[in-house]
Design a protein around this motif. Structure first.
Motif, short mmCIF file in Angstrom:
data_model
loop_
_atom_site.label_atom_id
_atom_site.label_comp_id
_atom_site.label_asym_id
_atom_site.label_seq_id
_atom_site.Cartn_x
_atom_site.Cartn_y
_atom_site.Cartn_z
N VAL A 36 0.84 -1.19 0.00
CA VAL A 36 0.00 0.00 0.00
C VAL A 36 0.88 1.25 0.00
CG1 VAL A 36 -1.64 1.36 1.36
CG2 VAL A 36 -2.01 -1.09 1.05
N LYS A 37 1.95 1.23 0.80
CA LYS A 37 2.84 2.40 0.83
C LYS A 37 3.49 2.63 -0.53
CE LYS A 37 3.95 2.57 5.73
NZ LYS A 37 4.93 2.19 6.78
N MET A 38 3.90 1.53 -1.18
CA MET A 38 4.50 1.67 -2.51
C MET A 38 3.45 2.21 -3.48
SD MET A 38 7.43 1.25 -3.97
CE MET A 38 7.98 1.45 -5.68
N GLY A 39 2.22 1.71 -3.38
CA GLY A 39 1.13 2.19 -4.23
C GLY A 39 0.93 3.70 -4.03
N LEU A 40 0.96 4.14 -2.79
CA LEU A 40 0.78 5.57 -2.50
C LEU A 40 1.95 6.38 -3.08
CD1 LEU A 40 -0.49 5.42 1.21
CD2 LEU A 40 -1.83 6.07 -0.81
N ALA A 41 3.17 5.84 -2.93
CA ALA A 41 4.35 6.55 -3.44
C ALA A 41 4.30 6.66 -4.96
CB ALA A 41 5.63 5.84 -3.00
N LEU A 42 3.59 5.72 -5.60
CA LEU A 42 3.44 5.76 -7.06
C LEU A 42 2.14 6.46 -7.45
CD1 LEU A 42 4.69 2.15 -7.92
CD2 LEU A 42 5.92 4.29 -8.26
N ASN A 43 1.59 7.24 -6.54
CA ASN A 43 0.39 8.04 -6.82
C ASN A 43 -0.81 7.22 -7.28
OD1 ASN A 43 1.85 10.73 -6.56
ND2 ASN A 43 3.02 9.76 -8.20
N CYS A 44 -0.91 6.00 -6.77
CA CYS A 44 -2.00 5.11 -7.18
C CYS A 44 -3.24 5.33 -6.31
CB CYS A 44 -1.60 3.65 -7.01
SG CYS A 44 -0.40 3.06 -8.22
N GLU A 45 -4.37 4.86 -6.83
CA GLU A 45 -5.57 4.74 -6.00
C GLU A 45 -5.47 3.39 -5.31
OE1 GLU A 45 -8.86 5.00 -8.73
OE2 GLU A 45 -8.08 6.88 -9.54
N ILE A 46 -5.66 3.37 -4.00
CA ILE A 46 -5.62 2.11 -3.27
C ILE A 46 -7.03 1.52 -3.28
CG2 ILE A 46 -5.10 1.00 -1.05
CD1 ILE A 46 -2.65 2.25 -2.57
N ALA A 47 -7.11 0.25 -3.68
CA ALA A 47 -8.42 -0.37 -3.83
C ALA A 47 -9.12 -0.49 -2.48
CB ALA A 47 -8.27 -1.75 -4.46
N GLU A 71 14.24 4.88 -10.55
CA GLU A 71 13.40 5.66 -9.63
C GLU A 71 12.55 4.72 -8.76
OE1 GLU A 71 13.87 8.69 -9.05
OE2 GLU A 71 12.06 9.64 -8.27
N ILE A 72 12.07 3.62 -9.37
CA ILE A 72 11.34 2.62 -8.60
C ILE A 72 12.24 2.09 -7.49
CG2 ILE A 72 10.38 0.27 -8.67
CD1 ILE A 72 8.53 1.40 -10.48
N ARG A 73 13.49 1.81 -7.83
CA ARG A 73 14.40 1.27 -6.82
C ARG A 73 14.67 2.29 -5.71
NH1 ARG A 73 20.33 -1.32 -7.66
NH2 ARG A 73 21.02 0.83 -7.90
N ARG A 74 14.86 3.55 -6.11
CA ARG A 74 15.09 4.57 -5.08
C ARG A 74 13.90 4.62 -4.12
NH1 ARG A 74 16.17 8.04 -9.75
NH2 ARG A 74 18.38 7.76 -10.25
N ILE A 75 12.69 4.58 -4.68
CA ILE A 75 11.50 4.67 -3.82
C ILE A 75 11.41 3.46 -2.89
CG2 ILE A 75 8.97 4.73 -3.82
CD1 ILE A 75 9.13 6.33 -6.44
N VAL A 76 11.65 2.27 -3.45
CA VAL A 76 11.63 1.05 -2.63
C VAL A 76 12.61 1.19 -1.46
CG1 VAL A 76 12.40 -1.36 -2.66
CG2 VAL A 76 10.84 -0.55 -4.41
N ARG A 77 13.77 1.74 -1.74
CA ARG A 77 14.78 1.89 -0.68
C ARG A 77 14.43 3.01 0.29
NH1 ARG A 77 20.42 0.90 -4.04
NH2 ARG A 77 20.21 -1.38 -4.12
N TYR A 78 13.89 4.10 -0.21
CA TYR A 78 13.48 5.20 0.69
C TYR A 78 12.37 4.73 1.62
CZ TYR A 78 16.08 9.20 -1.28
OH TYR A 78 17.05 10.09 -1.65
N LEU A 79 11.44 3.95 1.08
CA LEU A 79 10.34 3.45 1.91
C LEU A 79 10.84 2.37 2.86
CD1 LEU A 79 7.43 3.03 -0.70
CD2 LEU A 79 7.70 4.86 0.97
N GLY A 80 11.99 1.78 2.52
CA GLY A 80 12.53 0.70 3.35
C GLY A 80 11.74 -0.59 3.21
N ASP A 109 -3.24 6.52 8.01
CA ASP A 109 -2.12 6.24 8.90
C ASP A 109 -0.87 5.88 8.08
OD1 ASP A 109 -0.73 5.79 11.26
OD2 ASP A 109 -1.18 3.64 11.21
N TRP A 110 -1.05 4.97 7.11
CA TRP A 110 0.09 4.57 6.29
C TRP A 110 0.61 5.74 5.45
CZ3 TRP A 110 -2.40 -0.78 4.84
CH2 TRP A 110 -2.09 -1.70 5.85
N ARG A 111 -0.31 6.55 4.95
CA ARG A 111 0.10 7.69 4.14
C ARG A 111 0.96 8.65 4.98
NH1 ARG A 111 -2.16 9.79 -0.60
NH2 ARG A 111 -4.13 8.70 -0.35
N SER A 112 0.57 8.81 6.24
CA SER A 112 1.30 9.74 7.11
C SER A 112 2.71 9.24 7.42
CB SER A 112 0.53 9.96 8.41
OG SER A 112 0.65 8.80 9.23
N GLN A 113 2.94 7.95 7.21
CA GLN A 113 4.27 7.39 7.48
C GLN A 113 5.22 7.50 6.30
OE1 GLN A 113 3.84 3.36 8.95
NE2 GLN A 113 2.18 3.96 10.31
#
Lengths: 96, 496
Positions: B68-79, B190-199, B308-312
């Motif tokens: 879900v966090k990755m989805g949010l970082a990719l500006n997706c709509e979460i189902a 950029e996908i990899r950077r985001i994956v690493r930034y999100l941990g 909550d997840w978005r705020s993290q």
């Protein structure tokens, strides 16, 4: 109704080699099963949402806590063939 | 009448990427076995990931959260309602003969990723939005070792290691918005950077925790219909993605120009020969016979949970690049380098939080610190003995002219290997810069007395000797004389 051609296709997808007699037998058996389920069509389900599960419970999850399975050997041993700590499978002929 | 040559057809490539990212959870997606890489074969198996009768998969909460966090970082709509499905195919790397995946109701859809395309020549960047079709959760398959031959074709049997079976993956599918190899490589990075930034994953391509498959076709510019699509696999670096695409574009254009018919197929990138080779022809659409996974309930992410997840979510690489250039005044290049790697970014931010000027911190980190790490490849920015606050202290000492740049470089060597405080070293070794006019004038007077010949030549017009005198003052003070002030004072004395 399911025909011989469909049985052949499903067998191919499942990587099963069937003899002509087996194709005949499975076509008959599968049709028997489908006929039995066909009885359900007698019901009018026009306004009923499709049901995927008998129990409707959402968000069942577990915590990310490690637990090592205690009997790896039993799983390896229950396979048809093994080679040391590997599972061994026959020659793979198709790649898709 | 003039017979002009027909205008040369211009082509464009239409490219989409399917990216598989392994998540760094402790346990598998549906069972509590470890996900560790490189363990002895079949030591991380259990009845659930092996699909033994009577077992029930249960979703790992951490997999859902990361996805879900990755989805949010990719500006997706979460189902609001999402489910799992069985994808059937029969291959020995799949113990159950189906893979638990998501088909029509993925956890995230309709997103986008803004990529930055850096132009080395001009030092400027342009941006492009790449649509993200969907992101879904699924399990990985096992690993095959082919016996009796190096390759599948020559082997008489295969060995299977199911340690990787059930390891959690996110599959991210892009829209066909990519046009060049550079765009594809930048998107994947950029996908990899985001994956690493999100941990949520390590994005290691060598170990297969980040895998990219490329779908590519070419068409004449202006044509609406897509050309024949080819899938390319087996690239294990970002530059390989770029080169494979560039090779494939040329190959496809040449085929079209020669009137050959392209076939829909899967091709493998061969690193050795730097070309793609045909792996298999696709016979129509694959027939995976998806159906809903009856053993797993649906997922309904509540609005509160989502908030909550978005705020993290941390500040993401694109936001950092933007902030570094606009707020910190760094160049596009510096911002890219500093944000590329999470450890470097964190080091840089800790240094400026400790009071270092952004530009000087950037220079030291990208210069001397990076050079040191390049020579000591077992170290990373995060475990340098020189801590960010100590670097900030060192930079502070240069800025307030307590020490010269040259002295700072000397101190740095000790700090890099042993750590400690820059101030303490300056005090211990008496390295403080002499900026006291009186003290410097005394030293200059001595130098002038000691070098009467040069003094005479200078006064006779050989003004180039100014540097000589400054050098002598430096020598006399052990390199501690403030260079700028010394220059002024020497010049004044000589001409006065």
């Amino acid at each position: 109704m399911i025909d011989r051609e469909q049985v052949r296709k499903v067998a191919h997808l499942a990587r099963l080699e069937l003899s002509t007699a087996e194709e005949e037998m499975f076509t008959t058996q599968l049709n028997g099963i489908l006929d039995y389920f066909e009885q359900l069509s007698e019901l009018d389900v026009t306004n009923v949402e499709p049901t995927f599960r008998a129990i409707d419970a959402s968000n069942i999850t577990r915590q990310d806590v490690l637990e090592t399975h205690s009997d790896r050997e039993a799983i390896l041993e229950s396979a048809p063939d093994r080679d040391g700590e590997f599972f061994k499978v026959p020659q793979i002929i198709a790649t898709d | 009448m003039t017979a002009s040559a027909p205008a040369k057809t211009q082509y464009e490539a239409v490219i989409g990427l399917e990216t598989h990212c392994q998540l760094n959870t402790n346990t598998k997606i549906f069972s509590p076995s470890s996900t560790k890489f490189g363990e002895p074969p079949n030591t991380l198996i259990d009845p659930v990931c092996m699909g033994l009768p009577g077992t029930l998969p249960v979703l790992n909460q951490a997999v859902l959260e990361s996805s879900v966090k990755m989805g949010l970082a990719l500006n997706c709509e979460i189902a609001p309602y999402s489910k799992f499905d069985r994808k059937q195919y029969f291959y020995p790397d799949l113990p159950k003969n189906y893979q638990i995946s998501q088909f029509d109701l993925p956890i995230a859809e309709h997103g986008f990723l803004n990529i930055e395309l850096y132009d080395k020549e001009t030092g400027t960047a342009t941006h492009k939005r790449i649509g993200v079709t969907r992101l879904h959760m699924e399990e990985d398959a096992g690993k095959l070792v082919h016996g009796g031959g190096e390759r599948l074709s020559g082997s008489t049997y295969s060995l299977v290691d199911y340690n990787r079976a059930g390891v959690p993956l996110m599959e991210i599918v892009s829209e066909p918005d990519i046009r060049t190899g550079q765009e594809a490589a930048e998107y994947a990075q950029e996908i990899r950077r985001i994956v690493r930034y999100l941990g949520v994953g390590d994005g290691n391509m060598q170990e297969g925790s980040l895998r990219c498959d490329v779908n590519i076709s070419v068409r004449p510019v202006g044509q609406k219909e897509f050309g024949t699509k080819v899938e390319i696999k087996n690239m294990n670096s970002f530059s390989a993605i770029q080169r494979a695409i560039e090779y494939e574009i040329e190959r496809q254009i040449a085929a079209v120009e020669a009137g050959e018919k392209l076939v829909q197929e899967t091709r493998l990138w061969e690193e050795g020969s730097q070309r793609t080779i045909s792996m298999r022809k696709k016979e129509g659409a694959s027939d995976y016979r998806y159906f809903p996974e009856p053993d797993l309930g649906p997922i309904e992410v509540s609005a509160a949970q989502l908030a909550d997840w978005r705020s993290q979510l941390p500040e993401l690489p694109a936001q950092k690049r933007q902030r570094y250039t606009t707020d910190l005044g760094l160049s596009v290049y510096d911002a890219r380098v500093l944000t590329n790697d999470r450890a470097t970014m964190e080091y840089f931010e800790a240094a400026i939080a400790a009071g270092a000027s952004a530009k000087l911190a950037a220079n030291w980190i990208m210069g001397d610190l990076s050079a040191y790490l390049n020579n000591n490849t077992d170290l990373s920015m995060g475990d340098l003995p020189l801590k960010p606050d100590s670097l900030a202290e060192l930079i502070g000492l240069i800025e307030d002219r307590t020490i010269s740049n040259a002295a700072a470089k000397n101190i740095l060597q000790e700090l890099l290997t042993q750590g400690g405080s820059a101030k303490a070293i300056v005090k211990r070794d008496g390295l403080g810069q002499i900026s006291d006019t009186g003290a410097l004038e005394t030293a200059i007077d001595e130098v002038l007395i000691e070098n009467p010949k040069e003094l005479e030549q200078y006064r006779g017009g050989k003004t180039k000797l100014l540097g000589f005198f400054v050098g002598q003052v430096m020598k006399k003070t052990g390199g501690r004389a403030d260079p700028k002030l010394t220059n002024q004072l020497v010049s004044k004395k000589l001409n006065g």
